[in-house]
Motif scaffolding. Structure first.
Motif, PDB file in Angstrom:
ATOM      1  N   TRP A   1       3.967   5.733  -5.466  1.00  0.00           N
ATOM      2  CA  TRP A   1       4.332   5.687  -7.002  1.00  0.00           C
ATOM      3  C   TRP A   1       3.042   6.637  -7.715  1.00  0.00           C
ATOM      4  O   TRP A   1       3.287   7.062  -8.640  1.00  0.00           O
ATOM      5  CB  TRP A   1       4.080   4.186  -7.499  1.00  0.00           C
ATOM      6  N   LYS A   2       1.764   6.525  -6.833  1.00  0.00           N
ATOM      7  CA  LYS A   2       0.751   7.219  -7.336  1.00  0.00           C
ATOM      8  C   LYS A   2       0.988   8.728  -7.074  1.00  0.00           C
ATOM      9  O   LYS A   2       0.495   9.496  -7.798  1.00  0.00           O
ATOM     10  CB  LYS A   2      -0.481   6.728  -6.271  1.00  0.00           C
ATOM     11  N   THR A   3       1.661   9.227  -6.059  1.00  0.00           N
ATOM     12  CA  THR A   3       1.928  10.515  -5.824  1.00  0.00           C
ATOM     13  C   THR A   3       2.968  11.058  -6.594  1.00  0.00           C
ATOM     14  O   THR A   3       3.214  12.442  -6.587  1.00  0.00           O
ATOM     15  CB  THR A   3       1.911  10.928  -4.371  1.00  0.00           C
ATOM     16  N   GLN A   4       3.903  10.383  -7.126  1.00  0.00           N
ATOM     17  CA  GLN A   4       5.150  11.013  -7.706  1.00  0.00           C
ATOM     18  C   GLN A   4       4.820  11.695  -8.939  1.00  0.00           C
ATOM     19  O   GLN A   4       3.965  11.062  -9.807  1.00  0.00           O
ATOM     20  CB  GLN A   4       6.026   9.771  -7.918  1.00  0.00           C
ATOM     21  N   LYS A   5       5.377  12.577  -9.224  1.00  0.00           N
ATOM     22  CA  LYS A   5       5.032  13.169 -10.439  1.00  0.00           C
ATOM     23  C   LYS A   5       5.903  12.965 -11.659  1.00  0.00           C
ATOM     24  O   LYS A   5       5.455  13.269 -12.727  1.00  0.00           O
ATOM     25  CB  LYS A   5       5.127  14.980 -10.244  1.00  0.00           C
TER      26      LYS A   5
ATOM     27  N   LYS B   1       0.637  -1.318  -0.002  1.00  0.00           N
ATOM     28  CA  LYS B   1      -0.097   0.025   0.133  1.00  0.00           C
ATOM     29  C   LYS B   1       0.649   1.145   0.054  1.00  0.00           C
ATOM     30  O   LYS B   1       0.582   1.994  -0.780  1.00  0.00           O
ATOM     31  CB  LYS B   1      -0.898  -0.031   1.196  1.00  0.00           C
ATOM     32  N   SER B   2       1.927   1.465   0.866  1.00  0.00           N
ATOM     33  CA  SER B   2       2.541   2.764   0.734  1.00  0.00           C
ATOM     34  C   SER B   2       3.635   2.610  -0.264  1.00  0.00           C
ATOM     35  O   SER B   2       3.667   3.703  -0.936  1.00  0.00           O
ATOM     36  CB  SER B   2       3.565   2.206   1.968  1.00  0.00           C
ATOM     37  N   THR B   3       4.104   1.612  -0.828  1.00  0.00           N
ATOM     38  CA  THR B   3       4.615   1.685  -2.247  1.00  0.00           C
ATOM     39  C   THR B   3       4.031   2.171  -3.433  1.00  0.00           C
ATOM     40  O   THR B   3       4.121   3.147  -4.247  1.00  0.00           O
ATOM     41  CB  THR B   3       5.270   0.367  -2.606  1.00  0.00           C
ATOM     42  N   ALA B   4       2.491   1.739  -3.549  1.00  0.00           N
ATOM     43  CA  ALA B   4       1.664   2.101  -4.420  1.00  0.00           C
ATOM     44  C   ALA B   4       1.320   3.704  -4.148  1.00  0.00           C
ATOM     45  O   ALA B   4       1.029   4.173  -5.086  1.00  0.00           O
ATOM     46  CB  ALA B   4       0.292   1.501  -4.164  1.00  0.00           C
ATOM     47  N   THR B   5       1.035   3.977  -2.907  1.00  0.00           N
ATOM     48  CA  THR B   5       1.027   5.516  -2.749  1.00  0.00           C
ATOM     49  C   THR B   5       1.875   6.349  -3.123  1.00  0.00           C
ATOM     50  O   THR B   5       1.744   7.289  -3.579  1.00  0.00           O
ATOM     51  CB  THR B   5       0.856   5.764  -1.132  1.00  0.00           C
TER      52      THR B   5
END
Length: 73
Positions: free
Chosen positions: A65-69, A59-63
């Motif tokens: 990756w999702k928030t990286q610009k 979950k933290s890894t996906a978060t």
């Protein structure tokens, strides 16, 4: 008396415990139960022990990756 004890135990194990653990890890209680079921199926007792930390890591890894610009590569 036995029926009441069984009902209370089921409520604690299936409702209260996942909510508390979800509050500590930041995971949805449904995902906690799913991760425990998958961990038990794949790795048995060891799978149960590492299922929740692994789900938290995913979950933290996906978060992140999702928030990286920008892309990683």
């Amino acid at each position: 008396m036995l029926v009441v004890a069984i009902i209370i135990e089921q409520i604690i194990e299936n409702v209260i415990a996942p909510r508390l653990l979800g509050g500590f890890t930041g995971l949805n209680p449904v995902w906690l139960l799913v991760s425990l079921l998958i961990g038990a199926k794949i790795g048995g007792v060891v799978g149960l022990l590492i299922a929740v930390p692994m789900a938290g890591f995913i979950k933290s890894t996906a978060t992140v990756w999702k928030t990286q610009k920008r892309p990683l590569l």
